[in-house]
Design a protein around this motif. Structure first.
Motif, PDB file in Angstrom:
ATOM      1  N   LEU A   1     -14.230  17.222   2.840  1.00 43.86           N
ATOM      2  CA  LEU A   1     -13.291  16.693   3.826  1.00 43.86           C
ATOM      3  C   LEU A   1     -13.166  15.172   3.734  1.00 43.86           C
ATOM      4  N   VAL A   2     -14.269  14.486   3.488  1.00 41.27           N
ATOM      5  CA  VAL A   2     -14.228  13.031   3.318  1.00 41.27           C
ATOM      6  C   VAL A   2     -13.376  12.669   2.103  1.00 41.27           C
ATOM      7  N   HIS A   3     -13.574  13.370   1.007  1.00 45.04           N
ATOM      8  CA  HIS A   3     -12.792  13.092  -0.205  1.00 45.04           C
ATOM      9  C   HIS A   3     -11.309  13.375   0.013  1.00 45.04           C
TER      10      HIS A   3
ATOM     11  N   HIS B   1       0.807  -1.211   0.000  1.00 41.04           N
ATOM     12  CA  HIS B   1       0.000   0.000   0.000  1.00 41.04           C
ATOM     13  C   HIS B   1       0.842   1.264   0.000  1.00 41.04           C
ATOM     14  N   THR B   2       2.130   1.139  -0.282  1.00 41.48           N
ATOM     15  CA  THR B   2       2.989   2.317  -0.339  1.00 41.48           C
ATOM     16  C   THR B   2       3.680   2.377  -1.688  1.00 41.48           C
ATOM     17  N   SER B   3       4.021   3.566  -2.112  1.00 39.35           N
ATOM     18  CA  SER B   3       4.750   3.737  -3.362  1.00 39.35           C
ATOM     19  C   SER B   3       6.236   3.645  -3.087  1.00 39.35           C
ATOM     20  N   SER B   4       7.031   3.793  -4.130  1.00 37.71           N
ATOM     21  CA  SER B   4       8.480   3.707  -3.964  1.00 37.71           C
ATOM     22  C   SER B   4       9.017   4.830  -3.086  1.00 37.71           C
ATOM     23  N   SER B   5       8.269   5.940  -2.985  1.00 35.23           N
ATOM     24  CA  SER B   5       8.717   7.044  -2.135  1.00 35.23           C
ATOM     25  C   SER B   5       8.183   6.933  -0.707  1.00 35.23           C
ATOM     26  N   GLY B   6       7.440   5.854  -0.405  1.00 30.72           N
ATOM     27  CA  GLY B   6       6.962   5.638   0.946  1.00 30.72           C
ATOM     28  C   GLY B   6       5.608   6.251   1.243  1.00 30.72           C
ATOM     29  N   GLU B   7       4.940   6.827   0.247  1.00 33.82           N
ATOM     30  CA  GLU B   7       3.642   7.447   0.467  1.00 33.82           C
ATOM     31  C   GLU B   7       2.564   6.380   0.535  1.00 33.82           C
ATOM     32  N   SER B   8       1.627   6.547   1.434  1.00 32.14           N
ATOM     33  CA  SER B   8       0.543   5.594   1.598  1.00 32.14           C
ATOM     34  C   SER B   8      -0.520   5.811   0.534  1.00 32.14           C
ATOM     35  N   HIS B   9      -1.039   4.709   0.017  1.00 27.32           N
ATOM     36  CA  HIS B   9      -2.126   4.783  -0.953  1.00 27.32           C
ATOM     37  C   HIS B   9      -3.432   4.291  -0.373  1.00 27.32           C
ATOM     38  N   GLY B  10      -3.469   4.016   0.910  1.00 30.73           N
ATOM     39  CA  GLY B  10      -4.702   3.592   1.554  1.00 30.73           C
ATOM     40  C   GLY B  10      -4.969   2.114   1.344  1.00 30.73           C
TER      41      GLY B  10
ATOM     42  N   MET C   1      -5.010  13.058   2.369  1.00 33.39           N
ATOM     43  CA  MET C   1      -4.427  14.240   2.996  1.00 33.39           C
ATOM     44  C   MET C   1      -4.766  14.207   4.476  1.00 33.39           C
ATOM     45  N   GLY C   2      -3.746  14.225   5.302  1.00 34.66           N
ATOM     46  CA  GLY C   2      -3.955  14.162   6.731  1.00 34.66           C
ATOM     47  C   GLY C   2      -3.015  15.111   7.451  1.00 34.66           C
ATOM     48  N   GLY C   3      -2.956  14.976   8.742  1.00 34.29           N
ATOM     49  CA  GLY C   3      -2.140  15.859   9.556  1.00 34.29           C
ATOM     50  C   GLY C   3      -0.734  15.347   9.806  1.00 34.29           C
ATOM     51  N   SER C   4      -0.350  14.245   9.170  1.00 37.02           N
ATOM     52  CA  SER C   4       0.975  13.686   9.428  1.00 37.02           C
ATOM     53  C   SER C   4       2.063  14.555   8.802  1.00 37.02           C
ATOM     54  N   SER C   5       3.263  14.396   9.318  1.00 35.77           N
ATOM     55  CA  SER C   5       4.379  15.213   8.811  1.00 35.77           C
ATOM     56  C   SER C   5       4.724  14.857   7.375  1.00 35.77           C
ATOM     57  N   GLU C   6       4.418  13.636   6.942  1.00 39.44           N
ATOM     58  CA  GLU C   6       4.693  13.255   5.558  1.00 39.44           C
ATOM     59  C   GLU C   6       3.788  14.012   4.585  1.00 39.44           C
ATOM     60  N   GLN C   7       2.641  14.451   5.051  1.00 35.43           N
ATOM     61  CA  GLN C   7       1.678  15.136   4.188  1.00 35.43           C
ATOM     62  C   GLN C   7       1.821  16.654   4.213  1.00 35.43           C
ATOM     63  N   ARG C   8       2.798  17.168   4.926  1.00 34.37           N
ATOM     64  CA  ARG C   8       2.936  18.611   5.088  1.00 34.37           C
ATOM     65  C   ARG C   8       3.038  19.333   3.741  1.00 34.37           C
ATOM     66  N   TRP C   9       3.835  18.818   2.814  1.00 36.21           N
ATOM     67  CA  TRP C   9       4.008  19.469   1.515  1.00 36.21           C
ATOM     68  C   TRP C   9       2.693  19.463   0.729  1.00 36.21           C
TER      69      TRP C   9
ATOM     70  N   CYS D   1       0.523  22.826  -0.391  1.00 33.76           N
ATOM     71  CA  CYS D   1       0.115  23.057  -1.786  1.00 33.76           C
ATOM     72  C   CYS D   1      -1.401  23.213  -1.884  1.00 33.76           C
ATOM     73  N   PHE D   2      -2.122  22.395  -1.138  1.00 37.38           N
ATOM     74  CA  PHE D   2      -3.579  22.473  -1.164  1.00 37.38           C
ATOM     75  C   PHE D   2      -4.072  23.800  -0.602  1.00 37.38           C
ATOM     76  N   VAL D   3      -3.513  24.233   0.521  1.00 38.01           N
ATOM     77  CA  VAL D   3      -3.914  25.504   1.131  1.00 38.01           C
ATOM     78  C   VAL D   3      -3.586  26.664   0.191  1.00 38.01           C
ATOM     79  N   PHE D   4      -2.412  26.633  -0.435  1.00 43.67           N
ATOM     80  CA  PHE D   4      -2.058  27.679  -1.396  1.00 43.67           C
ATOM     81  C   PHE D   4      -3.045  27.714  -2.558  1.00 43.67           C
ATOM     82  N   THR D   5      -3.412  26.554  -3.065  1.00 49.48           N
ATOM     83  CA  THR D   5      -4.358  26.491  -4.181  1.00 49.48           C
ATOM     84  C   THR D   5      -5.718  27.045  -3.780  1.00 49.48           C
TER      85      THR D   5
END
Length: 110
Positions: free
Chosen positions: A60-62, A5-14, A69-77, A81-85
């Protein structure tokens, strides 16, 4: 062996259960919105408020279940980007409405 459930960069795909929970919540929120409109159980202002609240929860559900997208440090970037958009789109919409309103007011005064 890597986690499926993770990509090569370690990101979770659920997980499948996460997607099913998100899907069920999205369907329930959609049915609730449809029910509020079709039953005419609220005043027009109340209906608008209920639809707006349900739409916000739907977003928020989507964001949580499908875009991960969550509050973890891995999702900070991703979150920055989402807040800027969102801020950029809000400025664009508010600015457009302001300019159109200002132009309409000046055109009517002549």
């Amino acid at each position: 062996m890597s986690n499926p459930h993770t990509s090569s960069s370690g990101e979770s795909h659920g997980s499948v259960s996460s997607y099913i929970i998100g899907f069920v919540l999205a369907v329930v929120l959609t049915v609730l919105s449809f029910g509020v409109v079709m039953t005419h159980s609220l005043s027009p202002a109340g209906t608008l408020a209920a639809i707006s609240a349900l739409a916000l929860v739907q977003v928020l559900v989507h964001l949580h279940y499908f875009l991960h997208m969550g509050g973890s440090s891995e999702q900070r970037w991703n979150n920055m980007c989402f807040v800027f958009t969102v801020a950029f789109v809000a400025i664009l919409i508010v600015g457009t409405v302001f300019i159109m309103n200002n132009t309409a007011m000046h055109m009517m005064s002549r």
